[in-house]
Scaffold this motif. Sequence first.
Motif, short mmCIF file in Angstrom:
data_model
loop_
_atom_site.label_atom_id
_atom_site.label_comp_id
_atom_site.label_asym_id
_atom_site.label_seq_id
_atom_site.Cartn_x
_atom_site.Cartn_y
_atom_site.Cartn_z
N UNK A 165 0.76 -1.35 -0.15
CA UNK A 165 -0.01 0.06 0.01
C UNK A 165 0.70 1.18 0.03
N UNK A 166 2.08 1.19 0.48
CA UNK A 166 2.72 2.51 0.82
C UNK A 166 3.92 2.58 -0.31
N UNK A 167 4.50 1.45 -0.71
CA UNK A 167 5.74 1.42 -1.64
C UNK A 167 5.29 1.86 -2.94
N UNK A 168 6.19 2.27 -3.71
CA UNK A 168 5.92 2.42 -5.34
C UNK A 168 5.71 1.12 -5.89
N UNK A 169 4.85 1.09 -6.76
CA UNK A 169 4.47 -0.29 -7.50
C UNK A 169 5.57 -0.47 -8.66
N UNK A 170 6.63 -1.27 -7.97
CA UNK A 170 7.81 -1.50 -8.94
C UNK A 170 7.86 -3.00 -8.91
N UNK A 171 9.15 -3.58 -9.58
CA UNK A 171 9.19 -4.92 -9.84
C UNK A 171 9.58 -5.51 -8.69
N UNK A 172 10.30 -4.79 -7.46
CA UNK A 172 10.79 -5.22 -6.32
C UNK A 172 9.79 -5.26 -5.05
N UNK A 173 8.57 -4.47 -5.31
CA UNK A 173 7.72 -4.45 -4.37
C UNK A 173 7.22 -5.75 -3.64
N UNK A 174 6.57 -6.57 -4.65
CA UNK A 174 6.18 -7.95 -4.20
C UNK A 174 7.12 -8.95 -3.52
N UNK A 175 8.43 -8.70 -4.16
CA UNK A 175 9.65 -9.40 -3.64
C UNK A 175 9.89 -9.14 -2.07
N UNK A 176 9.77 -7.65 -1.76
CA UNK A 176 9.88 -7.40 -0.44
C UNK A 176 8.90 -7.77 0.42
N UNK A 177 7.65 -7.69 0.03
CA UNK A 177 6.69 -7.81 0.72
C UNK A 177 6.51 -9.22 1.11
N UNK A 178 6.84 -10.30 -0.04
CA UNK A 178 6.86 -11.86 0.10
C UNK A 178 7.78 -12.21 1.05
N UNK A 179 9.04 -11.81 0.83
CA UNK A 179 10.34 -12.36 1.78
C UNK A 179 9.95 -11.88 3.34
N UNK A 180 9.35 -10.51 3.34
CA UNK A 180 8.95 -10.12 4.75
C UNK A 180 8.03 -11.02 5.53
#
Length: 326
Positions: free
Chosen positions: A127-142
């Motif tokens: 919801x708060x990060x920019x919609x980039x290719x890395x956002x889902x990776x950060x969210x999933x691993x966290x």
Amino acid sequence: MSNDPGRTTAEDQPTAGQEPAADAPSRRLPAPGAALLEVLGIAWLAAMLWSTRAAIGSAEAGSTAISLSAFALPGVISAALVAGAAVALAATNLLARRTADRATLRFLIAVGTGLLVGVATATAINLTYLDTATTNVIAGTAAAAAIIGGAVAAARTAPVVGAAVLSGLGVLLFVVAFSRARSPLFDLYGGDGGSQEALVSAANWVSRTESLLAGLLAGLLAFGYLRWARRHAARRDPDAADLRWPAYLLAGAGPGLLLLTAEVILRIGGRSLLDLASALSDADAVAQTSLGTSRIDNGIWVLFVGALVSLIAFGRTLTPPPTDNE
């Protein structure tokens, strides 16, 4: 009691409607200050998410954002691990006060709590990060890290988990604070000599100094927390048994295990992001390889130094048994 091992008396038999003592569920030794650890863990995770978002948002879209994301991801994973463990520890502490300890129920509560932390973290990132290719990776691993941290909190000896959470938070905070001392230490170790050999040697010595100090801090915090837990348990039950040396060894090693676990999660869940960052240039590939090796070395140093310091501190509290002459 009869001396005949093949016979039992009425004293050996459980009374009607009463389970044998060996089969009765016991109460789990609580981890003192679990609520405070929960608050600190969530606060640290929120701080790491905010700083990562600010760094990525300030970068130009493209290669710089990818590089910064890969650099910041280990810190997010470590914070999610600690937060998941801290919140789950508080939940299982509450459960232990209300019901008798049951391993299956404790594990389900701990993992479920870690899952809630993970879902909340992933939702906040998306919801708060920019919609980039890395956002889902950060969210999933966290999210995965928070679930694993929750599972760790299901351990039978809650004070050891509490000690690992406290010392883990201390190490993570120390690493951030130590960044201000890296430059002066780099010069002190001869990094201003100019040659490539001097630069590499100084960087290695700075890294070793950081790891040794972090391990020392981890061991002292773990030992101090377990001694506090012992006094807390003695006030509730004067006959409560003290934790033995393996508990101190494992608690001191906890932050190192946390760092190494975070590295495993990073290399599995964040592999795509690391590959993207390494593919940017040859320099980025070398940097990612060097950073990965440094993180592993740091985790190993913190693990062994923390375990050794905690065990030595525990050994100094032991008193020799009285002799016959006394």
